[in-house]
Design a protein around this motif. Structure first.
Motif, PDB file in Angstrom:
ATOM      1  N   PRO A  65     -17.077   6.913  -7.878  1.00  0.00           N
ATOM      2  CA  PRO A  65     -16.128   5.823  -8.113  1.00  0.00           C
ATOM      3  C   PRO A  65     -15.109   6.263  -9.168  1.00  0.00           C
ATOM      4  O   PRO A  65     -15.448   6.949 -10.127  1.00  0.00           O
ATOM      5  CB  PRO A  65     -17.007   4.680  -8.625  1.00  0.00           C
ATOM      6  CG  PRO A  65     -18.216   5.343  -9.189  1.00  0.00           C
ATOM      7  CD  PRO A  65     -18.395   6.635  -8.433  1.00  0.00           C
ATOM      8  N   THR A  66     -13.875   5.888  -8.943  1.00  0.00           N
ATOM      9  CA  THR A  66     -12.784   6.243  -9.854  1.00  0.00           C
ATOM     10  C   THR A  66     -11.933   5.003 -10.085  1.00  0.00           C
ATOM     11  O   THR A  66     -11.733   4.211  -9.163  1.00  0.00           O
ATOM     12  CB  THR A  66     -11.907   7.354  -9.234  1.00  0.00           C
ATOM     13  OG1 THR A  66     -12.742   8.462  -8.887  1.00  0.00           O
ATOM     14  CG2 THR A  66     -10.830   7.818 -10.178  1.00  0.00           C
ATOM     15  N   GLU A  93      -0.275   0.225  -3.159  1.00  0.00           N
ATOM     16  CA  GLU A  93      -0.293   1.641  -3.515  1.00  0.00           C
ATOM     17  C   GLU A  93      -0.907   1.757  -4.900  1.00  0.00           C
ATOM     18  O   GLU A  93      -0.549   1.028  -5.827  1.00  0.00           O
ATOM     19  CB  GLU A  93       1.120   2.212  -3.509  1.00  0.00           C
ATOM     20  CG  GLU A  93       1.114   3.693  -3.753  1.00  0.00           C
ATOM     21  CD  GLU A  93       2.223   4.396  -2.999  1.00  0.00           C
ATOM     22  OE1 GLU A  93       2.497   5.531  -3.393  1.00  0.00           O
ATOM     23  OE2 GLU A  93       2.785   3.822  -2.069  1.00  0.00           O
ATOM     24  N   VAL A  94      -1.849   2.722  -5.024  1.00  0.00           N
ATOM     25  CA  VAL A  94      -2.534   2.936  -6.298  1.00  0.00           C
ATOM     26  C   VAL A  94      -2.442   4.413  -6.673  1.00  0.00           C
ATOM     27  O   VAL A  94      -2.209   5.269  -5.830  1.00  0.00           O
ATOM     28  CB  VAL A  94      -4.016   2.485  -6.234  1.00  0.00           C
ATOM     29  CG1 VAL A  94      -4.127   0.992  -6.018  1.00  0.00           C
ATOM     30  CG2 VAL A  94      -4.778   3.236  -5.170  1.00  0.00           C
ATOM     31  N   ARG A  95      -2.658   4.683  -7.958  1.00  0.00           N
ATOM     32  CA  ARG A  95      -2.606   6.052  -8.480  1.00  0.00           C
ATOM     33  C   ARG A  95      -3.839   6.282  -9.344  1.00  0.00           C
ATOM     34  O   ARG A  95      -4.245   5.413 -10.107  1.00  0.00           O
ATOM     35  CB  ARG A  95      -1.339   6.234  -9.320  1.00  0.00           C
ATOM     36  CG  ARG A  95      -1.204   7.628  -9.902  1.00  0.00           C
ATOM     37  CD  ARG A  95       0.108   7.832 -10.647  1.00  0.00           C
ATOM     38  NE  ARG A  95       1.203   7.741  -9.696  1.00  0.00           N
ATOM     39  CZ  ARG A  95       2.346   7.076  -9.918  1.00  0.00           C
ATOM     40  NH1 ARG A  95       2.538   6.470 -11.065  1.00  0.00           N
ATOM     41  NH2 ARG A  95       3.295   7.048  -9.010  1.00  0.00           N
ATOM     42  N   TRP A  96      -4.431   7.484  -9.221  1.00  0.00           N
ATOM     43  CA  TRP A  96      -5.587   7.846 -10.016  1.00  0.00           C
ATOM     44  C   TRP A  96      -5.529   9.317 -10.355  1.00  0.00           C
ATOM     45  O   TRP A  96      -4.820  10.090  -9.734  1.00  0.00           O
ATOM     46  CB  TRP A  96      -6.892   7.509  -9.284  1.00  0.00           C
ATOM     47  CG  TRP A  96      -7.131   8.319  -8.054  1.00  0.00           C
ATOM     48  CD1 TRP A  96      -7.862   9.447  -7.948  1.00  0.00           C
ATOM     49  CD2 TRP A  96      -6.600   8.073  -6.750  1.00  0.00           C
ATOM     50  NE1 TRP A  96      -7.835   9.925  -6.672  1.00  0.00           N
ATOM     51  CE2 TRP A  96      -7.066   9.090  -5.913  1.00  0.00           C
ATOM     52  CE3 TRP A  96      -5.775   7.094  -6.206  1.00  0.00           C
ATOM     53  CZ2 TRP A  96      -6.734   9.157  -4.571  1.00  0.00           C
ATOM     54  CZ3 TRP A  96      -5.453   7.168  -4.869  1.00  0.00           C
ATOM     55  CH2 TRP A  96      -5.928   8.191  -4.066  1.00  0.00           C
ATOM     56  N   ARG A 107      -3.133   4.234  -0.515  1.00  0.00           N
ATOM     57  CA  ARG A 107      -3.087   2.786  -0.267  1.00  0.00           C
ATOM     58  C   ARG A 107      -4.504   2.268  -0.080  1.00  0.00           C
ATOM     59  O   ARG A 107      -5.269   2.826   0.691  1.00  0.00           O
ATOM     60  CB  ARG A 107      -2.250   2.479   0.965  1.00  0.00           C
ATOM     61  CG  ARG A 107      -0.776   2.804   0.759  1.00  0.00           C
ATOM     62  CD  ARG A 107       0.059   2.489   1.973  1.00  0.00           C
ATOM     63  NE  ARG A 107       0.027   1.114   2.438  1.00  0.00           N
ATOM     64  CZ  ARG A 107       0.738   0.112   1.922  1.00  0.00           C
ATOM     65  NH1 ARG A 107       1.531   0.340   0.910  1.00  0.00           N
ATOM     66  NH2 ARG A 107       0.644  -1.106   2.420  1.00  0.00           N
ATOM     67  N   VAL A 108      -4.807   1.194  -0.796  1.00  0.00           N
ATOM     68  CA  VAL A 108      -6.116   0.552  -0.682  1.00  0.00           C
ATOM     69  C   VAL A 108      -5.922  -0.959  -0.642  1.00  0.00           C
ATOM     70  O   VAL A 108      -4.850  -1.467  -0.982  1.00  0.00           O
ATOM     71  CB  VAL A 108      -7.050   0.919  -1.872  1.00  0.00           C
ATOM     72  CG1 VAL A 108      -7.368   2.395  -1.883  1.00  0.00           C
ATOM     73  CG2 VAL A 108      -6.461   0.482  -3.191  1.00  0.00           C
ATOM     74  N   ARG A 109      -6.954  -1.653  -0.241  1.00  0.00           N
ATOM     75  CA  ARG A 109      -6.913  -3.122  -0.240  1.00  0.00           C
ATOM     76  C   ARG A 109      -7.333  -3.612  -1.617  1.00  0.00           C
ATOM     77  O   ARG A 109      -8.360  -3.210  -2.139  1.00  0.00           O
ATOM     78  CB  ARG A 109      -7.826  -3.672   0.838  1.00  0.00           C
ATOM     79  CG  ARG A 109      -7.294  -3.342   2.233  1.00  0.00           C
ATOM     80  CD  ARG A 109      -8.108  -3.994   3.310  1.00  0.00           C
ATOM     81  NE  ARG A 109      -8.085  -5.432   3.230  1.00  0.00           N
ATOM     82  CZ  ARG A 109      -7.342  -6.228   3.995  1.00  0.00           C
ATOM     83  NH1 ARG A 109      -6.557  -5.707   4.898  1.00  0.00           N
ATOM     84  NH2 ARG A 109      -7.394  -7.526   3.859  1.00  0.00           N
ATOM     85  N   VAL A 110      -6.500  -4.480  -2.167  1.00  0.00           N
ATOM     86  CA  VAL A 110      -6.779  -5.067  -3.477  1.00  0.00           C
ATOM     87  C   VAL A 110      -6.609  -6.572  -3.372  1.00  0.00           C
ATOM     88  O   VAL A 110      -6.084  -7.086  -2.382  1.00  0.00           O
ATOM     89  CB  VAL A 110      -5.837  -4.488  -4.563  1.00  0.00           C
ATOM     90  CG1 VAL A 110      -6.079  -3.012  -4.761  1.00  0.00           C
ATOM     91  CG2 VAL A 110      -4.393  -4.766  -4.246  1.00  0.00           C
ATOM     92  N   ALA A 111      -7.030  -7.269  -4.405  1.00  0.00           N
ATOM     93  CA  ALA A 111      -6.899  -8.727  -4.414  1.00  0.00           C
ATOM     94  C   ALA A 111      -5.419  -9.091  -4.391  1.00  0.00           C
ATOM     95  O   ALA A 111      -4.592  -8.490  -5.084  1.00  0.00           O
ATOM     96  CB  ALA A 111      -7.565  -9.295  -5.656  1.00  0.00           C
ATOM     97  N   ALA A 112      -5.081 -10.081  -3.564  1.00  0.00           N
ATOM     98  CA  ALA A 112      -3.686 -10.512  -3.454  1.00  0.00           C
ATOM     99  C   ALA A 112      -3.214 -11.021  -4.806  1.00  0.00           C
ATOM    100  O   ALA A 112      -3.926 -11.713  -5.521  1.00  0.00           O
ATOM    101  CB  ALA A 112      -3.566 -11.600  -2.396  1.00  0.00           C
ATOM    102  N   GLY A 113      -2.024 -10.647  -5.166  1.00  0.00           N
ATOM    103  CA  GLY A 113      -1.460 -11.082  -6.434  1.00  0.00           C
ATOM    104  C   GLY A 113      -1.737 -10.148  -7.593  1.00  0.00           C
ATOM    105  O   GLY A 113      -1.297 -10.420  -8.708  1.00  0.00           O
ATOM    106  N   THR A 121     -11.315  -0.211  -8.586  1.00  0.00           N
ATOM    107  CA  THR A 121     -12.258   0.881  -8.352  1.00  0.00           C
ATOM    108  C   THR A 121     -12.083   1.401  -6.933  1.00  0.00           C
ATOM    109  O   THR A 121     -12.097   0.635  -5.971  1.00  0.00           O
ATOM    110  CB  THR A 121     -13.702   0.397  -8.554  1.00  0.00           C
ATOM    111  OG1 THR A 121     -13.841  -0.099  -9.876  1.00  0.00           O
ATOM    112  CG2 THR A 121     -14.686   1.532  -8.338  1.00  0.00           C
ATOM    113  N   VAL A 122     -11.881   2.725  -6.824  1.00  0.00           N
ATOM    114  CA  VAL A 122     -11.783   3.384  -5.527  1.00  0.00           C
ATOM    115  C   VAL A 122     -12.834   4.487  -5.491  1.00  0.00           C
ATOM    116  O   VAL A 122     -13.309   4.936  -6.525  1.00  0.00           O
ATOM    117  CB  VAL A 122     -10.372   3.976  -5.280  1.00  0.00           C
ATOM    118  CG1 VAL A 122      -9.327   2.882  -5.214  1.00  0.00           C
ATOM    119  CG2 VAL A 122     -10.011   5.008  -6.332  1.00  0.00           C
TER     120      VAL A 122
END
Length: 193
Positions: A65-66, A93-96, A107-113, A121-122
Protein backbone atom coordinates in the motif's frame (compact mmCIF):
# COMPACT_ATOMS: atom_id res chain seq x y z
CA UNK A 1 -39.37 -56.94 -22.28
CA UNK A 2 -36.22 -59.02 -21.88
CA UNK A 3 -35.28 -60.24 -18.44
CA UNK A 4 -31.83 -59.27 -17.28
CA UNK A 5 -30.17 -61.08 -14.46
CA UNK A 6 -28.24 -59.49 -11.63
CA UNK A 7 -25.30 -57.24 -12.49
CA UNK A 8 -22.06 -59.20 -12.48
CA UNK A 9 -18.92 -57.30 -11.52
CA UNK A 10 -15.95 -57.47 -13.90
CA UNK A 11 -17.97 -59.47 -16.43
CA UNK A 12 -15.74 -58.29 -19.26
CA UNK A 13 -12.79 -60.21 -17.82
CA UNK A 14 -14.60 -63.46 -16.97
CA UNK A 15 -14.35 -66.50 -19.19
CA UNK A 16 -17.22 -66.89 -21.57
CA UNK A 17 -17.31 -68.85 -24.83
CA UNK A 18 -19.60 -66.20 -26.37
CA UNK A 19 -17.27 -63.32 -25.58
CA UNK A 20 -15.81 -61.75 -28.69
CA UNK A 21 -12.48 -60.04 -29.11
CA UNK A 22 -14.30 -56.71 -29.44
CA UNK A 23 -15.78 -57.23 -25.95
CA UNK A 24 -12.30 -57.70 -24.49
CA UNK A 25 -10.97 -54.62 -26.31
CA UNK A 26 -13.91 -52.56 -25.11
CA UNK A 27 -13.33 -53.73 -21.55
CA UNK A 28 -9.74 -52.55 -21.63
CA UNK A 29 -10.77 -49.28 -23.29
CA UNK A 30 -13.32 -48.62 -20.54
CA UNK A 31 -10.75 -49.37 -17.83
CA UNK A 32 -8.01 -47.29 -19.47
CA UNK A 33 -10.26 -44.34 -20.18
CA UNK A 34 -11.59 -44.39 -16.63
CA UNK A 35 -8.09 -44.37 -15.16
CA UNK A 36 -6.86 -41.69 -17.56
CA UNK A 37 -9.90 -39.51 -16.87
CA UNK A 38 -9.41 -39.62 -13.12
CA UNK A 39 -5.63 -39.24 -13.32
CA UNK A 40 -5.72 -36.32 -15.79
CA UNK A 41 -8.44 -34.53 -13.84
CA UNK A 42 -6.78 -34.87 -10.46
CA UNK A 43 -3.26 -34.00 -11.63
CA UNK A 44 -4.36 -31.00 -13.71
CA UNK A 45 -6.59 -29.73 -10.92
CA UNK A 46 -3.87 -30.00 -8.29
CA UNK A 47 -1.23 -28.38 -10.49
CA UNK A 48 -3.45 -25.45 -11.46
CA UNK A 49 -4.68 -24.91 -7.89
CA UNK A 50 -1.09 -24.92 -6.64
CA UNK A 51 -0.04 -22.46 -9.34
CA UNK A 52 -2.90 -20.09 -8.53
CA UNK A 53 -2.15 -20.31 -4.79
CA UNK A 54 1.52 -19.50 -5.38
CA UNK A 55 0.71 -16.63 -7.73
CA UNK A 56 -1.72 -15.01 -5.32
CA UNK A 57 0.72 -15.50 -2.41
CA UNK A 58 3.45 -13.84 -4.48
CA UNK A 59 1.11 -10.90 -5.17
CA UNK A 60 0.34 -10.53 -1.44
CA UNK A 61 4.08 -10.55 -0.68
CA UNK A 62 5.09 -8.10 -3.46
CA UNK A 63 2.27 -5.57 -3.54
CA UNK A 64 2.44 -2.71 -1.07
CA UNK A 65 0.00 0.00 0.00
CA UNK A 66 1.22 3.49 -0.87
CA UNK A 67 -0.20 6.90 -0.07
CA UNK A 68 -0.96 8.89 -3.20
CA UNK A 69 -2.20 12.46 -3.40
CA UNK A 70 -5.00 13.72 -5.62
CA UNK A 71 -3.60 16.07 -8.30
CA UNK A 72 -6.83 17.02 -10.05
CA UNK A 73 -10.16 17.70 -8.37
CA UNK A 74 -12.74 14.96 -8.67
CA UNK A 75 -15.85 16.12 -10.54
CA UNK A 76 -18.92 16.18 -8.33
CA UNK A 77 -20.81 13.00 -9.12
CA UNK A 78 -23.96 14.36 -7.47
CA UNK A 79 -24.53 17.32 -9.76
CA UNK A 80 -28.13 17.29 -10.99
CA UNK A 81 -29.13 14.22 -8.95
CA UNK A 82 -31.84 14.10 -6.33
CA UNK A 83 -30.63 11.07 -4.38
CA UNK A 84 -27.05 11.22 -3.23
CA UNK A 85 -25.16 8.16 -2.09
CA UNK A 86 -22.74 8.66 0.78
CA UNK A 87 -20.16 6.37 -0.80
CA UNK A 88 -20.19 7.93 -4.30
CA UNK A 89 -16.85 7.60 -6.02
CA UNK A 90 -15.29 9.14 -9.09
CA UNK A 91 -12.08 8.85 -11.09
CA UNK A 92 -9.20 11.16 -10.23
CA UNK A 93 -5.58 11.54 -11.18
CA UNK A 94 -3.19 10.82 -8.31
CA UNK A 95 0.57 11.03 -7.82
CA UNK A 96 2.83 8.92 -5.59
CA UNK A 97 6.51 8.37 -4.97
CA UNK A 98 8.09 4.91 -4.87
CA UNK A 99 11.05 3.69 -2.81
CA UNK A 100 13.64 4.59 -5.49
CA UNK A 101 12.40 8.21 -5.47
CA UNK A 102 10.66 8.18 -8.87
CA UNK A 103 7.26 9.84 -9.13
CA UNK A 104 4.34 8.03 -10.77
CA UNK A 105 0.86 9.17 -11.72
CA UNK A 106 -2.31 7.24 -12.48
CA UNK A 107 -6.08 7.28 -12.28
CA UNK A 108 -7.93 5.68 -9.39
CA UNK A 109 -11.41 5.84 -7.91
CA UNK A 110 -11.66 8.18 -4.96
CA UNK A 111 -14.50 9.60 -2.89
CA UNK A 112 -16.47 12.19 -4.84
CA UNK A 113 -15.59 15.69 -3.81
CA UNK A 114 -12.01 14.92 -2.67
CA UNK A 115 -9.88 18.03 -3.03
CA UNK A 116 -6.42 18.41 -4.55
CA UNK A 117 -3.78 17.12 -2.13
CA UNK A 118 -6.06 14.63 -0.37
CA UNK A 119 -4.18 11.44 0.48
CA UNK A 120 -5.61 8.13 -0.75
CA UNK A 121 -4.23 4.63 -0.34
CA UNK A 122 -3.28 2.84 -3.56
CA UNK A 123 -1.61 -0.52 -4.11
CA UNK A 124 1.58 -0.73 -6.17
CA UNK A 125 3.78 -3.55 -7.39
CA UNK A 126 7.56 -3.76 -6.98
CA UNK A 127 8.03 -1.41 -9.97
CA UNK A 128 5.68 1.23 -8.57
CA UNK A 129 2.83 0.55 -11.03
CA UNK A 130 -0.77 0.64 -9.87
CA UNK A 131 -2.37 -2.71 -9.12
CA UNK A 132 -5.57 -3.78 -7.39
CA UNK A 133 -5.58 -4.75 -3.75
CA UNK A 134 -4.22 -8.26 -3.19
CA UNK A 135 -6.62 -11.13 -2.63
CA UNK A 136 -6.94 -12.07 1.06
CA UNK A 137 -5.76 -15.60 2.01
CA UNK A 138 -9.28 -16.98 2.49
CA UNK A 139 -10.46 -15.74 -0.89
CA UNK A 140 -7.20 -16.90 -2.47
CA UNK A 141 -7.78 -20.45 -1.22
CA UNK A 142 -11.35 -20.42 -2.53
CA UNK A 143 -10.24 -19.02 -5.88
CA UNK A 144 -7.44 -21.58 -6.21
CA UNK A 145 -9.82 -24.43 -5.36
CA UNK A 146 -12.42 -23.20 -7.84
CA UNK A 147 -9.95 -22.69 -10.68
CA UNK A 148 -8.26 -26.02 -9.92
CA UNK A 149 -11.61 -27.82 -9.97
CA UNK A 150 -12.59 -26.26 -13.28
CA UNK A 151 -9.19 -27.05 -14.80
CA UNK A 152 -9.39 -30.63 -13.53
CA UNK A 153 -12.85 -31.08 -15.03
CA UNK A 154 -11.65 -29.63 -18.33
CA UNK A 155 -8.60 -31.87 -18.40
CA UNK A 156 -10.67 -34.95 -17.50
CA UNK A 157 -13.07 -34.19 -20.32
CA UNK A 158 -10.38 -34.85 -22.97
CA UNK A 159 -9.73 -38.55 -22.25
CA UNK A 160 -13.41 -39.08 -21.44
CA UNK A 161 -14.50 -37.68 -24.82
CA UNK A 162 -11.78 -39.64 -26.63
CA UNK A 163 -12.90 -42.83 -24.91
CA UNK A 164 -16.52 -42.11 -25.77
CA UNK A 165 -15.63 -41.67 -29.44
CA UNK A 166 -13.49 -44.82 -29.41
CA UNK A 167 -16.31 -46.85 -27.85
CA UNK A 168 -18.76 -45.49 -30.43
CA UNK A 169 -16.41 -46.59 -33.19
CA UNK A 170 -16.03 -50.04 -31.63
CA UNK A 171 -19.82 -50.31 -31.38
CA UNK A 172 -20.25 -49.41 -35.06
CA UNK A 173 -17.64 -51.99 -36.00
CA UNK A 174 -19.34 -54.61 -33.83
CA UNK A 175 -22.75 -53.87 -35.38
CA UNK A 176 -21.28 -54.10 -38.88
CA UNK A 177 -19.77 -57.50 -38.03
CA UNK A 178 -23.11 -58.58 -36.57
CA UNK A 179 -24.93 -57.53 -39.76
CA UNK A 180 -22.41 -59.43 -41.87
CA UNK A 181 -22.85 -62.59 -39.79
CA UNK A 182 -26.62 -62.26 -39.83
CA UNK A 183 -26.65 -61.83 -43.61
CA UNK A 184 -24.63 -65.03 -43.90
CA UNK A 185 -26.49 -67.13 -41.29
CA UNK A 186 -29.97 -65.57 -41.36
CA UNK A 187 -31.20 -67.48 -44.44
CA UNK A 188 -30.04 -70.81 -42.95
CA UNK A 189 -31.88 -70.06 -39.71
CA UNK A 190 -35.17 -69.67 -41.57
CA UNK A 191 -34.91 -73.16 -43.10
CA UNK A 192 -34.40 -74.80 -39.71
CA UNK A 193 -37.69 -73.63 -38.26
Amino acid sequence: MAFRGPKVWLWRWRRNPLKRRADVVEGWVVLGVGLLTVLAGVLAGLMVARSVTQGLARERADWRPTVAHVVAAVPDAHAGRRHISHDARGWAEVRWTVADGSVHTGRVRVAAGDRVGTGVTVWTDSHGHLVGSPVPPGQAAFRADLVGTLAGLGAALVPFAAGFLLRARLERRRMTAWDTEWARLGPQWGRMV
